[in-house]
Structure formats: structure tokens, C-alpha cells
Design an enzyme around this catalytic site. Sequence first.
Site, PDB file in Angstrom:
ATOM      1  N   ASP A  37       5.043 -33.722  11.643  1.00 20.14           N
ATOM      2  CA  ASP A  37       4.428 -34.201  12.262  1.00 20.14           C
ATOM      3  C   ASP A  37       5.644 -35.495  12.329  1.00 20.14           C
ATOM      4  O   ASP A  37       6.581 -34.997  12.261  1.00 20.14           O
ATOM      5  CB  ASP A  37       3.609 -35.666  11.501  1.00 20.14           C
ATOM      6  CG  ASP A  37       2.891 -36.534  12.203  1.00 20.14           C
ATOM      7  OD1 ASP A  37       3.668 -37.539  12.554  1.00 20.14           O
ATOM      8  OD2 ASP A  37       1.506 -36.670  11.754  1.00 20.14           O
ATOM      9  N   ILE A  38       5.417 -36.108  14.084  1.00 20.10           N
ATOM     10  CA  ILE A  38       6.592 -36.984  14.063  1.00 20.10           C
ATOM     11  C   ILE A  38       7.014 -38.125  13.486  1.00 20.10           C
ATOM     12  O   ILE A  38       8.360 -38.849  13.570  1.00 20.10           O
ATOM     13  CB  ILE A  38       6.868 -37.190  15.637  1.00 20.10           C
ATOM     14  CG1 ILE A  38       7.984 -38.059  16.411  1.00 20.10           C
ATOM     15  CG2 ILE A  38       5.197 -39.219  15.814  1.00 20.10           C
ATOM     16  CD1 ILE A  38       7.890 -38.252  17.998  1.00 20.10           C
ATOM     17  N   ASP A  75       8.367 -33.079  16.697  1.00 17.76           N
ATOM     18  CA  ASP A  75       7.994 -33.663  17.517  1.00 17.76           C
ATOM     19  C   ASP A  75       7.377 -32.752  18.712  1.00 17.76           C
ATOM     20  O   ASP A  75       8.488 -31.326  18.988  1.00 17.76           O
ATOM     21  CB  ASP A  75       8.662 -34.492  18.878  1.00 17.76           C
ATOM     22  CG  ASP A  75       8.588 -35.169  19.605  1.00 17.76           C
ATOM     23  OD1 ASP A  75       7.144 -34.940  19.865  1.00 17.76           O
ATOM     24  OD2 ASP A  75       8.674 -35.799  20.706  1.00 17.76           O
ATOM     25  N   VAL A  76       5.899 -32.996  19.115  1.00 14.43           N
ATOM     26  CA  VAL A  76       5.490 -31.346  19.926  1.00 14.43           C
ATOM     27  C   VAL A  76       5.311 -31.203  21.407  1.00 14.43           C
ATOM     28  O   VAL A  76       6.017 -30.371  21.841  1.00 14.43           O
ATOM     29  CB  VAL A  76       3.931 -31.402  19.714  1.00 14.43           C
ATOM     30  CG1 VAL A  76       3.378 -31.051  18.176  1.00 14.43           C
ATOM     31  CG2 VAL A  76       3.424 -32.877  19.962  1.00 14.43           C
ATOM     32  N   SER A 154     -11.614 -34.799  22.826  1.00  8.09           N
ATOM     33  CA  SER A 154     -11.776 -35.739  22.501  1.00  8.09           C
ATOM     34  C   SER A 154     -13.696 -35.378  23.460  1.00  8.09           C
ATOM     35  O   SER A 154     -13.446 -34.748  24.769  1.00  8.09           O
ATOM     36  CB  SER A 154     -11.099 -36.576  23.305  1.00  8.09           C
ATOM     37  OG  SER A 154     -12.165 -37.801  23.112  1.00  8.09           O
ATOM     38  N   TYR A 172      -4.685 -40.617  28.730  1.00  8.21           N
ATOM     39  CA  TYR A 172      -5.255 -39.702  27.783  1.00  8.21           C
ATOM     40  C   TYR A 172      -6.566 -38.548  28.866  1.00  8.21           C
ATOM     41  O   TYR A 172      -6.433 -37.293  27.828  1.00  8.21           O
ATOM     42  CB  TYR A 172      -5.509 -40.732  27.088  1.00  8.21           C
ATOM     43  CG  TYR A 172      -6.434 -40.594  25.735  1.00  8.21           C
ATOM     44  CD1 TYR A 172      -5.985 -39.918  24.418  1.00  8.21           C
ATOM     45  CD2 TYR A 172      -8.083 -40.492  25.870  1.00  8.21           C
ATOM     46  CE1 TYR A 172      -6.767 -39.581  23.913  1.00  8.21           C
ATOM     47  CE2 TYR A 172      -8.966 -39.977  24.593  1.00  8.21           C
ATOM     48  CZ  TYR A 172      -7.689 -39.807  23.452  1.00  8.21           C
ATOM     49  OH  TYR A 172      -8.869 -39.345  22.671  1.00  8.21           O
ATOM     50  N   VAL A 205     -13.502 -41.587  16.271  1.00  8.03           N
ATOM     51  CA  VAL A 205     -12.964 -41.463  14.526  1.00  8.03           C
ATOM     52  C   VAL A 205     -12.458 -42.423  13.678  1.00  8.03           C
ATOM     53  O   VAL A 205     -11.595 -42.988  14.324  1.00  8.03           O
ATOM     54  CB  VAL A 205     -11.928 -40.045  14.280  1.00  8.03           C
ATOM     55  CG1 VAL A 205     -13.106 -39.709  13.336  1.00  8.03           C
ATOM     56  CG2 VAL A 205     -12.943 -38.570  15.265  1.00  8.03           C
ATOM     57  N   THR A 207      -9.968 -43.126  12.093  1.00 15.49           N
ATOM     58  CA  THR A 207      -8.606 -42.939  11.667  1.00 15.49           C
ATOM     59  C   THR A 207      -7.949 -44.241  11.853  1.00 15.49           C
ATOM     60  O   THR A 207      -8.042 -45.577  12.869  1.00 15.49           O
ATOM     61  CB  THR A 207      -8.281 -41.744  12.075  1.00 15.49           C
ATOM     62  OG1 THR A 207      -7.947 -42.093  13.860  1.00 15.49           O
ATOM     63  CG2 THR A 207      -9.154 -41.349  12.230  1.00 15.49           C
TER      64      THR A 207
END
Length: 274
Positions: A37-38, A75-76, A154, A172, A205, A207
Site C-alpha cells: 500500500d502506498i 506504489d503500484v 467497478s 476513473y 462499497v 469504505t
Amino acid sequence: MARLDGKVAFITGIARGQGRSHAIRLAEEGAAIIGIDICDQLPTVFYPMATQEDLAETERLVKEVGGRIVTRIGDVRKREDIESALQAGIEQFGHVDTIIANAGIMPVIGPGEQRQAWFDAVDVMLTGVWQVMDVVTPILQEQGRGGTITITSSAAGLRSIGLNTLPGQAGYTASKHGVVGLMRLYSKQLAKDFIRVNTIHPTGVNTPMVANAEYGEFLAANPEAATDDAYKNPMPVELVEAIDISNAIVFLASDEARYVTGVTMPVDAGYNNR
């Protein structure tokens, strides 16, 4: 015997939200976990992103259910970060079986044109997914054990969600559609190796990416974005829970889905069936 005994899962965006839920749920089913995770804030993202403390909490919760876990901050958007995290996990657990390309951001609102939000969205959720797949594919093939890759898309990856046309929303939507193309390409190429590739398509979701004060203020100020046509589920739930997505991912990662590949799996309370 648990459904994922002996398996090792690599999860991106693991520090909180869906990524944390996936890590806990897969660990409950016997999988060892590798995570990245970043743990940093992107300027174009309007809500607070995950922190190092969040990542530590994910580790604690996975261990609490009896799981084993190795995590790295990374970072991906940086291939070397993906390679480093994955290698650390393989050194610990010996192999990897299932990949969950989950890291995501939602820079869909904000003042002005916010052109950088387009690039951040595409870099994280499309280029980042491709980089994960490019790193893991030769490893899975060389291992000769088969495997699974599940990409978090999504409901917006099967149809558009008409919030606005700001650059972040455009990035997005384009990214969530784009990973479907990647999935279809890789699922065909990797089928001969018994490596299954699928996308999962949640509605909203519960979150911190969605359930935050900033997003609530945007919807209150722009009620057209919350109309039935724009954002509502046919089933009478405003948001699904992260565990609902995790349960579907457990199925896709398990031998119960051994011949399931190349599918776009909605977990969307009927959103795409309106």
C-alpha cells in the site's frame, strides 16, 4: 480444511477498505498474505488516504485470525515497488498463487479542472494493474501451479456513473473499463497455464473511499448525482459492505471456481441490471 489452505495471496491497496477486508477474509480461509500500500496522500484525492498506522492495523487483524502476512509500503505506479513487495513475500512463503489487483483511488470531485486527476487515476488503476500483471504473470507461469488474478473494477467499469465529466471522473471510468480489456486479453493467453483472470465489479462499497464527509458534502450540493439514474441500486441498499466483495474474491481464488475465467463478476445489488 479451509478453502485456501496452502495458498499465498498478493494484494495491492491492502492498508484499509476492501484490501484489508480481502486480506482478513482470505487469511480466515487459510491463505498467507503478501500486501502493498502506498500509505501516502495524492494531492488530487479529496478524502484522506490510508496511513502506515492503517497498514499496521491490517497486519494485526490478519494475525488475529491466525493468518501470516508480509507487507511493504509501495506504489503500484512504480514497478520496482511491486517487485520488492512480491519478492519479500515469496522469500517468506515460497510461492504465490492468487493476485488481487485492488489498489484504487477516486479523485472524481474537486475544484477547477484538476487535470492531474486524470493521470493519477489512470496511472494507479490501469497502468498500475498492468504493471502488477506484467510482474506476476511470468512468476505464475514459471511456478507451474496455475493461479488466479482478480482485478477490482467497478460498476462504473460496465456502465458509466454520471457524476460529472471532471478529469478525475473521466480517468476513473476509463480505468475501470480498461482493466476489463486487460482481463480479457490475459485470460485468453494464460488459460493454457491454468491461470484464471477475472474482474469484479462492486457498486458503492462502505469504505473510506466512498463513506467520507467530503463526498457526502458533494452529493448534498449536487443532488442530481444521487438520483436513481446516476447512482442508486435496485436492491434497497445504499452501499454494500467490503465483506460482500471479499466473499466473491474468496470464491474466485478457490478451487470451487477452477474453471471460472474471463468473467466480469458484478457484486452490485443489481446496479448493472436496471
